[in-house]
Scaffold this motif. Sequence first.
Motif, PDB file in Angstrom:
ATOM      1  N   GLY A  42       0.524  -1.396  -0.092  1.00 15.59           N
ATOM      2  CA  GLY A  42      -0.792  -0.735  -0.239  1.00 15.59           C
ATOM      3  C   GLY A  42       0.777   1.411   0.142  1.00 15.59           C
ATOM      4  O   GLY A  42       2.194   1.326  -0.096  1.00 15.59           O
ATOM      5  N   THR A  43       0.288   2.254   0.370  1.00 16.62           N
ATOM      6  CA  THR A  43       0.951   3.627   0.096  1.00 16.62           C
ATOM      7  C   THR A  43       0.761   4.489   1.541  1.00 16.62           C
ATOM      8  O   THR A  43      -0.045   3.547   2.371  1.00 16.62           O
ATOM      9  CB  THR A  43       0.944   4.788  -0.873  1.00 16.62           C
ATOM     10  OG1 THR A  43      -0.490   5.325  -0.548  1.00 16.62           O
ATOM     11  CG2 THR A  43       0.232   4.393  -2.191  1.00 16.62           C
ATOM     12  N   GLY A  44       1.473   5.251   1.329  1.00 18.56           N
ATOM     13  CA  GLY A  44       1.051   5.917   2.876  1.00 18.56           C
ATOM     14  C   GLY A  44      -0.491   6.175   3.405  1.00 18.56           C
ATOM     15  O   GLY A  44      -0.817   6.246   4.339  1.00 18.56           O
ATOM     16  N   PHE A  45      -1.205   6.401   2.529  1.00 20.77           N
ATOM     17  CA  PHE A  45      -2.480   6.850   2.731  1.00 20.77           C
ATOM     18  C   PHE A  45      -3.441   5.902   2.317  1.00 20.77           C
ATOM     19  O   PHE A  45      -4.927   5.665   2.487  1.00 20.77           O
ATOM     20  CB  PHE A  45      -3.023   8.226   2.163  1.00 20.77           C
ATOM     21  CG  PHE A  45      -2.308   9.353   3.146  1.00 20.77           C
ATOM     22  CD1 PHE A  45      -2.944   9.703   4.105  1.00 20.77           C
ATOM     23  CD2 PHE A  45      -1.474   9.415   2.026  1.00 20.77           C
ATOM     24  CE1 PHE A  45      -1.978  10.541   4.152  1.00 20.77           C
ATOM     25  CE2 PHE A  45      -0.697  10.457   2.424  1.00 20.77           C
ATOM     26  CZ  PHE A  45      -1.359  11.521   3.826  1.00 20.77           C
ATOM     27  N   VAL A  46      -3.363   4.548   1.188  1.00 19.18           N
ATOM     28  CA  VAL A  46      -3.790   3.591   0.747  1.00 19.18           C
ATOM     29  C   VAL A  46      -3.456   2.329   1.203  1.00 19.18           C
ATOM     30  O   VAL A  46      -2.431   1.844   0.640  1.00 19.18           O
ATOM     31  CB  VAL A  46      -3.972   3.837  -0.671  1.00 19.18           C
ATOM     32  CG1 VAL A  46      -5.004   2.926  -0.960  1.00 19.18           C
ATOM     33  CG2 VAL A  46      -5.173   5.302  -1.235  1.00 19.18           C
ATOM     34  N   ARG A  87      -6.954  -1.878  -0.375  1.00 25.30           N
ATOM     35  CA  ARG A  87      -7.761  -0.729  -0.998  1.00 25.30           C
ATOM     36  C   ARG A  87      -7.051  -1.322  -2.936  1.00 25.30           C
ATOM     37  O   ARG A  87      -8.159  -0.894  -3.473  1.00 25.30           O
ATOM     38  CB  ARG A  87      -7.494   0.210  -1.081  1.00 25.30           C
ATOM     39  CG  ARG A  87      -9.103   0.284   0.711  1.00 25.30           C
ATOM     40  CD  ARG A  87      -8.467   1.790   1.043  1.00 25.30           C
ATOM     41  NE  ARG A  87      -9.508   3.033   0.402  1.00 25.30           N
ATOM     42  CZ  ARG A  87      -9.522   3.918   0.432  1.00 25.30           C
ATOM     43  NH1 ARG A  87      -8.800   4.679   1.387  1.00 25.30           N
ATOM     44  NH2 ARG A  87     -10.378   4.739  -0.383  1.00 25.30           N
ATOM     45  N   LEU A  88      -5.983  -1.606  -2.620  1.00 26.52           N
ATOM     46  CA  LEU A  88      -4.807  -1.233  -4.390  1.00 26.52           C
ATOM     47  C   LEU A  88      -5.746  -3.038  -4.781  1.00 26.52           C
ATOM     48  O   LEU A  88      -6.414  -2.870  -5.764  1.00 26.52           O
ATOM     49  CB  LEU A  88      -3.713  -1.474  -3.986  1.00 26.52           C
ATOM     50  CG  LEU A  88      -3.706   0.113  -3.658  1.00 26.52           C
ATOM     51  CD1 LEU A  88      -1.400  -0.367  -3.042  1.00 26.52           C
ATOM     52  CD2 LEU A  88      -3.825   1.302  -4.666  1.00 26.52           C
ATOM     53  N   GLN A  89      -5.599  -4.387  -3.770  1.00 26.92           N
ATOM     54  CA  GLN A  89      -6.054  -5.056  -4.439  1.00 26.92           C
ATOM     55  C   GLN A  89      -7.708  -5.062  -5.076  1.00 26.92           C
ATOM     56  O   GLN A  89      -7.840  -5.777  -5.679  1.00 26.92           O
ATOM     57  CB  GLN A  89      -5.954  -6.180  -3.244  1.00 26.92           C
ATOM     58  CG  GLN A  89      -4.623  -6.372  -3.010  1.00 26.92           C
ATOM     59  CD  GLN A  89      -3.737  -6.983  -1.930  1.00 26.92           C
ATOM     60  OE1 GLN A  89      -4.393  -7.751  -0.909  1.00 26.92           O
ATOM     61  NE2 GLN A  89      -2.117  -6.551  -1.937  1.00 26.92           N
ATOM     62  N   GLU A  90      -8.275  -4.467  -4.103  1.00 30.58           N
ATOM     63  CA  GLU A  90      -9.596  -4.220  -3.766  1.00 30.58           C
ATOM     64  C   GLU A  90      -9.840  -3.543  -5.600  1.00 30.58           C
ATOM     65  O   GLU A  90     -10.891  -4.408  -6.192  1.00 30.58           O
ATOM     66  CB  GLU A  90     -10.246  -3.713  -3.245  1.00 30.58           C
ATOM     67  CG  GLU A  90     -11.627  -4.124  -2.904  1.00 30.58           C
ATOM     68  CD  GLU A  90     -12.406  -2.557  -1.562  1.00 30.58           C
ATOM     69  OE1 GLU A  90     -12.272  -1.968  -1.813  1.00 30.58           O
ATOM     70  OE2 GLU A  90     -12.120  -3.282  -0.266  1.00 30.58           O
ATOM     71  N   VAL A  91      -9.339  -2.881  -6.664  1.00 27.56           N
ATOM     72  CA  VAL A  91      -9.862  -2.492  -7.455  1.00 27.56           C
ATOM     73  C   VAL A  91      -8.933  -3.484  -8.300  1.00 27.56           C
ATOM     74  O   VAL A  91      -8.191  -2.852  -9.970  1.00 27.56           O
ATOM     75  CB  VAL A  91      -9.423  -1.130  -7.578  1.00 27.56           C
ATOM     76  CG1 VAL A  91     -10.681   0.015  -6.656  1.00 27.56           C
ATOM     77  CG2 VAL A  91      -8.120  -0.252  -6.876  1.00 27.56           C
ATOM     78  N   GLN A  92      -8.668  -4.857  -8.168  1.00 29.64           N
ATOM     79  CA  GLN A  92      -7.817  -5.240  -8.382  1.00 29.64           C
ATOM     80  C   GLN A  92      -6.826  -4.722 -10.243  1.00 29.64           C
ATOM     81  O   GLN A  92      -6.555  -4.450 -10.689  1.00 29.64           O
ATOM     82  CB  GLN A  92      -8.945  -6.361 -10.404  1.00 29.64           C
ATOM     83  CG  GLN A  92      -9.153  -6.595  -9.042  1.00 29.64           C
ATOM     84  CD  GLN A  92     -10.080  -8.043 -10.024  1.00 29.64           C
ATOM     85  OE1 GLN A  92     -10.170  -8.513 -11.208  1.00 29.64           O
ATOM     86  NE2 GLN A  92     -11.554  -8.772  -9.859  1.00 29.64           N
ATOM     87  N   LEU A  93      -5.555  -3.399  -9.323  1.00 29.89           N
ATOM     88  CA  LEU A  93      -4.874  -2.501  -9.921  1.00 29.89           C
ATOM     89  C   LEU A  93      -4.156  -3.215 -10.443  1.00 29.89           C
ATOM     90  O   LEU A  93      -2.992  -4.464 -10.153  1.00 29.89           O
ATOM     91  CB  LEU A  93      -4.568  -1.688  -8.932  1.00 29.89           C
ATOM     92  CG  LEU A  93      -3.687  -0.694  -9.018  1.00 29.89           C
ATOM     93  CD1 LEU A  93      -4.024   0.254  -9.761  1.00 29.89           C
ATOM     94  CD2 LEU A  93      -2.741   0.079  -7.775  1.00 29.89           C
ATOM     95  N   LYS A  94      -3.944  -3.149 -11.559  1.00 29.64           N
ATOM     96  CA  LYS A  94      -2.576  -3.288 -12.960  1.00 29.64           C
ATOM     97  C   LYS A  94      -2.311  -2.664 -13.451  1.00 29.64           C
ATOM     98  O   LYS A  94      -2.441  -1.007 -13.448  1.00 29.64           O
ATOM     99  CB  LYS A  94      -3.029  -4.550 -13.713  1.00 29.64           C
ATOM    100  CG  LYS A  94      -3.993  -3.885 -14.577  1.00 29.64           C
ATOM    101  CD  LYS A  94      -4.485  -5.604 -15.959  1.00 29.64           C
ATOM    102  CE  LYS A  94      -4.274  -5.590 -17.038  1.00 29.64           C
ATOM    103  NZ  LYS A  94      -5.028  -6.139 -17.911  1.00 29.64           N
ATOM    104  N   ILE A  95      -1.120  -3.107 -13.850  1.00 29.16           N
ATOM    105  CA  ILE A  95       0.085  -2.096 -14.697  1.00 29.16           C
ATOM    106  C   ILE A  95       0.202  -2.721 -16.518  1.00 29.16           C
ATOM    107  O   ILE A  95       0.379  -3.459 -16.170  1.00 29.16           O
ATOM    108  CB  ILE A  95       1.426  -1.795 -14.104  1.00 29.16           C
ATOM    109  CG1 ILE A  95       2.024  -0.451 -14.285  1.00 29.16           C
ATOM    110  CG2 ILE A  95       2.225  -2.321 -14.148  1.00 29.16           C
ATOM    111  CD1 ILE A  95       2.683   0.644 -13.720  1.00 29.16           C
ATOM    112  N   THR A  96       0.413  -2.258 -17.592  1.00 25.69           N
ATOM    113  CA  THR A  96       0.296  -2.080 -18.342  1.00 25.69           C
ATOM    114  C   THR A  96       1.493  -1.176 -18.943  1.00 25.69           C
ATOM    115  O   THR A  96       1.407  -0.080 -18.662  1.00 25.69           O
ATOM    116  CB  THR A  96      -0.755  -2.185 -19.186  1.00 25.69           C
ATOM    117  OG1 THR A  96      -1.613  -3.415 -18.064  1.00 25.69           O
ATOM    118  CG2 THR A  96      -0.775  -2.645 -20.631  1.00 25.69           C
ATOM    119  N   PHE A  97       2.396  -1.526 -20.081  1.00 24.20           N
ATOM    120  CA  PHE A  97       3.297  -0.774 -20.701  1.00 24.20           C
ATOM    121  C   PHE A  97       3.179  -1.218 -22.073  1.00 24.20           C
ATOM    122  O   PHE A  97       3.028  -1.943 -22.188  1.00 24.20           O
ATOM    123  CB  PHE A  97       4.903  -1.752 -20.142  1.00 24.20           C
ATOM    124  CG  PHE A  97       5.133  -1.198 -18.471  1.00 24.20           C
ATOM    125  CD1 PHE A  97       5.440   0.000 -18.205  1.00 24.20           C
ATOM    126  CD2 PHE A  97       5.319  -2.545 -17.980  1.00 24.20           C
ATOM    127  CE1 PHE A  97       5.834  -0.173 -17.067  1.00 24.20           C
ATOM    128  CE2 PHE A  97       5.277  -1.920 -16.540  1.00 24.20           C
ATOM    129  CZ  PHE A  97       6.047  -0.619 -16.358  1.00 24.20           C
TER     130      PHE A  97
END
Length: 249
Positions: A176-180, A184-194
């Motif tokens: 997570g980050t300082g505030f999240v 919560r990041l996993q909840e939105v199924q956060l992914k990154i694509t280059f």
Amino acid sequence: MSNTAKKYFLFIDESGDHGLVTLDASFPVFLLCGMLTSEENYVDIREEINSIKHSFWGKKEVILHSRDIRKCEKEFQVLFNLELKAQFYERINKVIEESKYRILASAINKAKYIKTYGKLSNDVYELALSFIIERAIFSLDEVKGVSKHLEIIIEKRGKKEDKKLEEHFQRLIARGTGFVSAERLQEVQLKITFKDKKENINGLQLADLIAYPIARYVIEPKRANPAFDKLEPKIYKKNGKRYGLKIFP
């Protein structure tokens, strides 16, 4: 919470150089600019930009690049024709002003940063990205009653840089980050694509067009900046504050 999942994209582009070794006095900031939009709104944005490309170049295989447009270089030499230039800006400004998206930008004032943290501290790119991801989550919190998926789309920079960023991203998801929180990041199924520049992603190109006027605003907030004035209403606001533009430190 309903079973409907809503997909969001966060297109990210940069303005300025994220290195701390040399400081360009005329451009002393590094800015990451994110454009957050839902999948359905992105379809409209993509079509609008393709329509502009077709009108001016007869094809959609043109990559809008802020610097080339400003300098009338490469394909944009056609903009030396002032009538065409006026038409082009009118149409691109319409997309910037009327499309549905939010701007989340993070600027690092490099001189202040070096003074506070030194030249050998954390990667400013990763720091700026963490700020933007936090604010993207806060922005999505305002969408109620649906589960949300968030995909971050970034242009490839080079094998080494992309690998480093991917590792940073995995650490973010784990901690997570300082505030999240990580949950919560996993909840939105956060992914990154280059994505490769050659893939001609209109969302990345719009983020690029938006980034430069914001960087100029950060450097000289009092100077006339009509391009910034057009996109300012799109910057994410929370409780009347301009929450989508973080200037650090």
